[in-house]
Scaffold this motif. Structure first.
Motif, PDB file in Angstrom:
ATOM      1  N   SER A 177     -12.559  -3.526 -12.145  1.00  0.00           N
ATOM      2  CA  SER A 177     -11.570  -4.533 -11.785  1.00  0.00           C
ATOM      3  C   SER A 177     -11.560  -4.830 -10.299  1.00  0.00           C
ATOM      4  CB  SER A 177     -10.174  -4.074 -12.232  1.00  0.00           C
ATOM      5  OG  SER A 177      -9.765  -2.954 -11.486  1.00  0.00           O
ATOM      6  N   ARG A 178     -12.114  -3.919  -9.486  1.00  0.00           N
ATOM      7  CA  ARG A 178     -12.140  -4.164  -8.041  1.00  0.00           C
ATOM      8  C   ARG A 178     -13.174  -5.209  -7.662  1.00  0.00           C
ATOM      9  NH1 ARG A 178     -11.613   1.683  -8.026  1.00  0.00           N
ATOM     10  NH2 ARG A 178      -9.492   2.275  -7.440  1.00  0.00           N
ATOM     11  N   SER A 179     -14.244  -5.319  -8.459  1.00  0.00           N
ATOM     12  CA  SER A 179     -15.290  -6.287  -8.137  1.00  0.00           C
ATOM     13  C   SER A 179     -15.169  -7.570  -8.947  1.00  0.00           C
ATOM     14  CB  SER A 179     -16.670  -5.656  -8.383  1.00  0.00           C
ATOM     15  OG  SER A 179     -16.782  -5.193  -9.714  1.00  0.00           O
ATOM     16  N   HIS A 180     -14.408  -7.554 -10.035  1.00  0.00           N
ATOM     17  CA  HIS A 180     -14.230  -8.735 -10.862  1.00  0.00           C
ATOM     18  C   HIS A 180     -12.736  -8.976 -11.049  1.00  0.00           C
ATOM     19  CE1 HIS A 180     -18.508  -8.681 -11.837  1.00  0.00           C
ATOM     20  NE2 HIS A 180     -18.388  -7.404 -12.089  1.00  0.00           N
ATOM     21  N   PRO A 181     -12.268 -10.177 -10.784  1.00  0.00           N
ATOM     22  CA  PRO A 181     -10.839 -10.448 -10.956  1.00  0.00           C
ATOM     23  C   PRO A 181     -10.424 -10.287 -12.414  1.00  0.00           C
ATOM     24  CG  PRO A 181     -12.073 -12.495 -10.644  1.00  0.00           C
ATOM     25  CD  PRO A 181     -13.022 -11.370 -10.351  1.00  0.00           C
ATOM     26  N   GLU A 182      -9.248  -9.726 -12.598  1.00  0.00           N
ATOM     27  CA  GLU A 182      -8.740  -9.570 -13.952  1.00  0.00           C
ATOM     28  C   GLU A 182      -8.427 -10.934 -14.556  1.00  0.00           C
ATOM     29  OE1 GLU A 182      -5.904  -6.317 -14.929  1.00  0.00           O
ATOM     30  OE2 GLU A 182      -6.054  -5.837 -12.797  1.00  0.00           O
ATOM     31  N   THR A 183      -8.678 -11.067 -15.831  1.00  0.00           N
ATOM     32  CA  THR A 183      -8.332 -12.280 -16.564  1.00  0.00           C
ATOM     33  C   THR A 183      -7.128 -11.979 -17.444  1.00  0.00           C
ATOM     34  OG1 THR A 183      -9.913 -11.726 -18.320  1.00  0.00           O
ATOM     35  CG2 THR A 183     -10.682 -13.151 -16.521  1.00  0.00           C
ATOM     36  N   TYR A 184      -6.294 -12.976 -17.636  1.00  0.00           N
ATOM     37  CA  TYR A 184      -5.018 -12.783 -18.323  1.00  0.00           C
ATOM     38  C   TYR A 184      -4.862 -13.776 -19.468  1.00  0.00           C
ATOM     39  CZ  TYR A 184      -3.681  -9.982 -14.239  1.00  0.00           C
ATOM     40  OH  TYR A 184      -3.632  -9.027 -13.252  1.00  0.00           O
TER      41      TYR A 184
END
Length: 257
Positions: A7-14
């Motif tokens: 999650s630090r390298s890829h933005p979380e999706t919601y």
């Protein structure tokens, strides 16, 4: 820990989703619920004020605006949204589906899939899922506690589900990896009153009653993310308290996203 590092390298999706068990409803009844939902979404903000029906099959057919909601148009859309094999009979027991998209920027669009009227005892197909943008101004507008509380409240009032969540896919996957079957606990969670009574919860959790229908639970005022260990610890504690109160189990397996 893998999810946290990713999650630090890829933005979380919601996303936001509402789920409920078998409930036989006509195309007219589904259209009325959908109209109420779309109208309430429009009140949440301009990004959710304009919707167009996604044709079946996707990518074919003319653009069909759904706002302001027109009951005959929505009723016909749900009637045509019955599950069926190509050229075969309709499976009305599996529900009626209508999908729509907003008029946002191409990479910041929002999609909604609405399936209601399923009365199969072997399916958890009644669902309303709203995809959310992960980048750009649209994401900044949508991914706030106040906005997602409004969206989840709209789902609760329009669809009268058993439960609903607004959460990140990473947080959902983390709960699945930890073997948490049943109801997912999201950044924002709605639990119908028929599931039981929500117990006292620790700060900074906020609880809101939705008329006589159920309870909204908002974990944090800031954006909930799996990259924050304090958020994860809080979510686990809240889930534990809700589970002890018998509120985190469903009759079937986890529903589709």
């Amino acid at each position: 820990m893998t999810i946290l590092s990713e999650s630090r390298s890829h933005p979380e999706t919601y996303y936001a989703g509402a789920y409920w068990g078998p409930r036989r409803e006509s195309p007219e009844a589904c259209a009325q619920r959908a109209a109420a939902f779309l109208n309430m979404l429009a009140e949440c903000g301009p990004l959710l004020a304009n919707w167009n029906k996604i044709p079946k099959p996707r990518g074919k057919g003319r653009k069909t605006p759904l706002m302001p909601p027109d009951l005959p148009t929505l009723t016909e859309a749900f009637r045509r949204g019955v599950n069926r094999e190509p050229g075969g009979p309709a499976f009305e027991q599996l529900g009626l589906t209508v999908s729509a998209y907003n008029d946002g920027p191409p990479k910041e669009m929002v999609f909604v899939d609405m399936t209601c009227g399923s009365y199969s005892q072997h399916s958890s197909a009644n669902v309303c899922v709203l995809s959310l943008p992960s980048k750009g101004e649209s994401a900044e507008q949508m991914l706030t506690a106040s906005m997602l509380t409004d969206v989840t409240r709209s789902m609760a009032l329009a669809w009268e589900p058993d439960w609903a969540v607004a959460m990140s896919h990473s947080h959902r996957d983390l709960q699945d990896a930890e073997g948490e079957a049943g109801i997912w606990l999201g950044w924002v969670t709605y639990l119908s009153s028929h599931l039981g009574t929500v117990p006292p919860l620790p700060t900074p959790v906020r609880v809101e009653q939705i008329a006589d229908k159920g309870t909204l639970i908002i974990l944090t005022p800031e954006r909930f993310t799996v990259a924050n260990p304090e958020h994860i610890a809080l979510a686990r504690r809240v889930r534990e308290l809700l589970a002890q109160a018998g509120l985190m189990r469903t009759a079937g397996a986890n529903p589709p996203e």
